[in-house]
Design a protein around this motif. Structure first.
Motif, short mmCIF file in Angstrom:
data_model
loop_
_atom_site.label_atom_id
_atom_site.label_comp_id
_atom_site.label_asym_id
_atom_site.label_seq_id
_atom_site.Cartn_x
_atom_site.Cartn_y
_atom_site.Cartn_z
N GLU A 98 0.81 -1.22 0.00
CA GLU A 98 0.00 0.00 0.00
C GLU A 98 0.85 1.27 0.00
OE1 GLU A 98 -2.94 -0.46 -0.74
OE2 GLU A 98 -3.00 -2.61 -0.28
N TRP A 99 2.17 1.14 -0.03
CA TRP A 99 3.03 2.32 -0.07
C TRP A 99 2.61 3.32 -1.16
CZ3 TRP A 99 7.10 4.60 2.54
CH2 TRP A 99 7.83 5.55 1.84
N PRO A 100 2.36 2.88 -2.40
CA PRO A 100 2.00 3.86 -3.43
C PRO A 100 0.73 4.64 -3.11
CG PRO A 100 2.59 1.76 -4.42
CD PRO A 100 2.45 1.52 -2.95
N HIS A 101 -0.18 4.05 -2.33
CA HIS A 101 -1.48 4.67 -2.11
C HIS A 101 -1.47 5.71 -1.00
CE1 HIS A 101 -2.27 0.65 -3.93
NE2 HIS A 101 -2.81 1.46 -4.80
N ILE A 189 12.13 -0.01 0.97
CA ILE A 189 10.88 -0.30 0.27
C ILE A 189 11.20 -0.99 -1.05
CG2 ILE A 189 8.79 0.68 -0.75
CD1 ILE A 189 8.85 0.94 2.28
N PRO A 190 10.55 -2.11 -1.35
CA PRO A 190 10.83 -2.80 -2.61
C PRO A 190 10.66 -1.88 -3.82
CG PRO A 190 9.46 -4.17 -1.19
CD PRO A 190 9.54 -2.83 -0.54
N ALA A 191 11.55 -2.03 -4.78
CA ALA A 191 11.52 -1.16 -5.97
C ALA A 191 10.20 -1.25 -6.71
CB ALA A 191 12.68 -1.53 -6.90
N SER A 192 9.53 -2.40 -6.61
CA SER A 192 8.27 -2.59 -7.34
C SER A 192 7.15 -1.67 -6.87
CB SER A 192 7.80 -4.04 -7.20
OG SER A 192 7.62 -4.39 -5.84
N ASP A 196 5.78 7.36 -6.49
CA ASP A 196 4.66 8.23 -6.12
C ASP A 196 3.91 8.65 -7.38
OD1 ASP A 196 5.29 8.02 -3.49
OD2 ASP A 196 5.93 10.09 -3.22
N GLU A 197 3.68 7.71 -8.27
CA GLU A 197 3.11 8.05 -9.56
C GLU A 197 1.59 8.15 -9.53
OE1 GLU A 197 4.57 5.05 -12.17
OE2 GLU A 197 6.66 5.65 -11.95
N LEU A 198 0.95 7.57 -8.53
CA LEU A 198 -0.51 7.60 -8.47
C LEU A 198 -0.99 8.99 -8.06
CD1 LEU A 198 -1.24 4.19 -6.71
CD2 LEU A 198 -1.04 4.68 -9.15
N ASP A 199 -2.04 9.47 -8.74
CA ASP A 199 -2.57 10.78 -8.36
C ASP A 199 -3.46 10.64 -7.13
OD1 ASP A 199 -5.15 9.92 -9.17
OD2 ASP A 199 -4.90 10.81 -11.17
N ASP A 200 -3.87 11.76 -6.57
CA ASP A 200 -4.63 11.74 -5.32
C ASP A 200 -5.92 10.94 -5.45
OD1 ASP A 200 -2.63 13.37 -4.42
OD2 ASP A 200 -3.93 14.99 -3.75
N THR A 201 -6.59 11.05 -6.58
CA THR A 201 -7.85 10.34 -6.76
C THR A 201 -7.66 8.84 -6.72
OG1 THR A 201 -8.80 12.16 -8.05
CG2 THR A 201 -9.81 9.99 -8.32
N GLU A 202 -6.61 8.35 -7.38
CA GLU A 202 -6.33 6.92 -7.34
C GLU A 202 -6.01 6.44 -5.94
OE1 GLU A 202 -4.14 5.41 -11.21
OE2 GLU A 202 -3.37 7.40 -10.66
N CYS A 203 -5.23 7.24 -5.21
CA CYS A 203 -4.90 6.88 -3.83
C CYS A 203 -6.15 6.81 -2.97
CB CYS A 203 -3.93 7.90 -3.23
SG CYS A 203 -2.30 7.95 -4.01
N LEU A 204 -6.97 7.83 -3.05
CA LEU A 204 -8.16 7.90 -2.21
C LEU A 204 -9.15 6.80 -2.56
CD1 LEU A 204 -8.61 11.77 -2.26
CD2 LEU A 204 -7.86 10.38 -0.31
#
Length: 390
Positions: A98-101, A189-192, A196-204
């Motif tokens: 869930e790191w990207p989110h 944190i694993p490279a995979s 931080d490419e996800l925008d706020d809407t995708e995260c939320l």
């Protein structure tokens, strides 16, 4: 807010059972997936400094799996880059996938116009360089955690490394004597997932969906509270989150459910256990009272003379209900119930079972009761404890 047309109607009892199953407290425990499975299911396990029987992040998997070894719990969280610590419902352990989110929150911290602690020029860069050259390190090893003895008076190094933690440049890779051990995110944190490419809407959208899955069914406020989002952030993504609108008997407000939770009736064995007051089943007081009719409040930060139930009151779960409260302590090899509150005589066997099982988990060989709020039930509880310990 426009409320979508409800597609299902749930009784209050169905909603309660759905919530219990979603939280891993109804049905056979998933022992094969273990502590990491609990973490993935809940999406967040809250950390807290208080340790009575154990720290809260240990009590959460114990409540679902039983007497899992405490070293195994710590290893599951901190070994092998399976989790990271960040701000969610509070300071929480989170599944590393869930790191990207949480990129939306890291960006918000970077854009924050001011901080409560001043940071001298050059200190941030020095701390990052030191971690790159020498890490992982505690704040003490980075140059000292405090300027004075006051708990809030952080040193410049501590301010810098905590700011780097907020920004996502640094992560906590373990807790050592409850001190955070920091390292660079690029190493930990694993490279995979390190982006931080996800925008706020995708995260939320993802976090609202995760909250719905962990809760089973919840109101707008429930969904927002799980990862401490704003109501308007939930509103912006709820229609595309994958959750479905429902009505729940007695709730009096719109709700949404995980569609998978509606596919089959929630059945199975109920856990009987003590719950951490920071357990995600009960961490939101309004929801706990709405679902269980149980008023729960942590009183550790309430002056002693104003406490009603005790310092670290742990709700007792049995039969899918909250049937009592215990304020525990440890004295040598004895688990001491400083104060016990029972929701009637039928709660006595369950509370005794929960106490005896918790005592065994923390290597106590005896259970002693000091005070029972209903004095007429004290003898029955003591007898039940003696039988269970025999």
């Amino acid at each position: 807010m426009t409320t979508p047309r409800a597609t299902a109607e749930l009784s209050a009892d169905e909603a309660r059972r759905i919530a219990l199953r979603a939280q891993g407290l109804l049905g056979a425990p998933d022992r094969r997936s273990g502590v990491r499975g609990v973490l993935r299911r809940l999406g967040a396990v809250q950390l807290d400094t208080i340790s009575v029987l154990a720290r809260s992040h240990e009590l959460v998997p114990y409540a679902r799996l039983g007497a899992v070894g405490r070293t195994r719990v710590e290893d599951a969280y901190w070994k092998g880059a399976h989790a990271f610590e960040y701000w969610s419902h509070a300071a929480c352990i989170l599944p590393v996938e869930e790191w990207p989110h949480f990129a939306f929150r890291r960006r918000a911290y970077r854009d924050r116009p001011h901080w409560n602690h001043e940071l001298p020029d050059g200190v941030y860069d020095r701390v990052i360089k030191q971690l790159r050259d020498e890490g992982p390190l505690t704040a003490t090893e980075l140059g000292g955690a405090k300027r004075t003895g006051e708990w809030w008076d952080w040193s410049a190094s501590k301010v810098a490394v905590e700011r780097a933690l907020m920004y996502g440049e640094v992560v906590c890779v373990e807790r050592r004597g409850w001190k955070r051990v920091y390292d660079l995110a690029e190493r930990a944190i694993p490279a995979s997932v390190l982006h931080d490419e996800l925008d706020d809407t995708e995260c939320l959208r993802r976090l609202v969906r995760l909250a719905g899955q962990a809760l089973g069914v919840g109101t707008r406020a429930d969904l927002a509270d799980y990862h401490r989002l704003k109501g308007e952030q939930v509103d912006a993504v709820i229609a595309d989150s994958g959750l479905v609108p429902v009505t729940v008997e007695g709730w009096g407000r719109p709700a949404w459910a995980d569609p998978a939770a509606l596919q089959s009736p929630p059945r199975g064995r109920h856990r009987t256990t003590l719950l951490s007051p920071f357990d995600s089943l009960v961490w939101e007081r309004a929801r706990t009272e709405r679902i269980f009719g149980f008023a729960h409040r942590l009183e550790a930060y309430v002056p002693k003379h104003k406490r009603v139930y005790g310092y670290f009151t742990m709700p007792v779960l049995a039969g899918g209900r909250l049937v009592g409260r215990v304020d525990p302590a440890r004295e040598g090899r004895a688990l001491v119930a400083r104060q016990v509150t029972l929701e009637g005589p039928k709660a006595v066997p369950a509370v005794a079972q929960a106490l005896v099982e918790a005592a065994g988990w923390v290597d106590c060989t005896d259970v002693r009761v000091e005070r029972v709020d209903a004095p007429e039930l004290r003898d029955a509880l003591v007898k039940e404890l003696a039988r269970a310990l025999a």
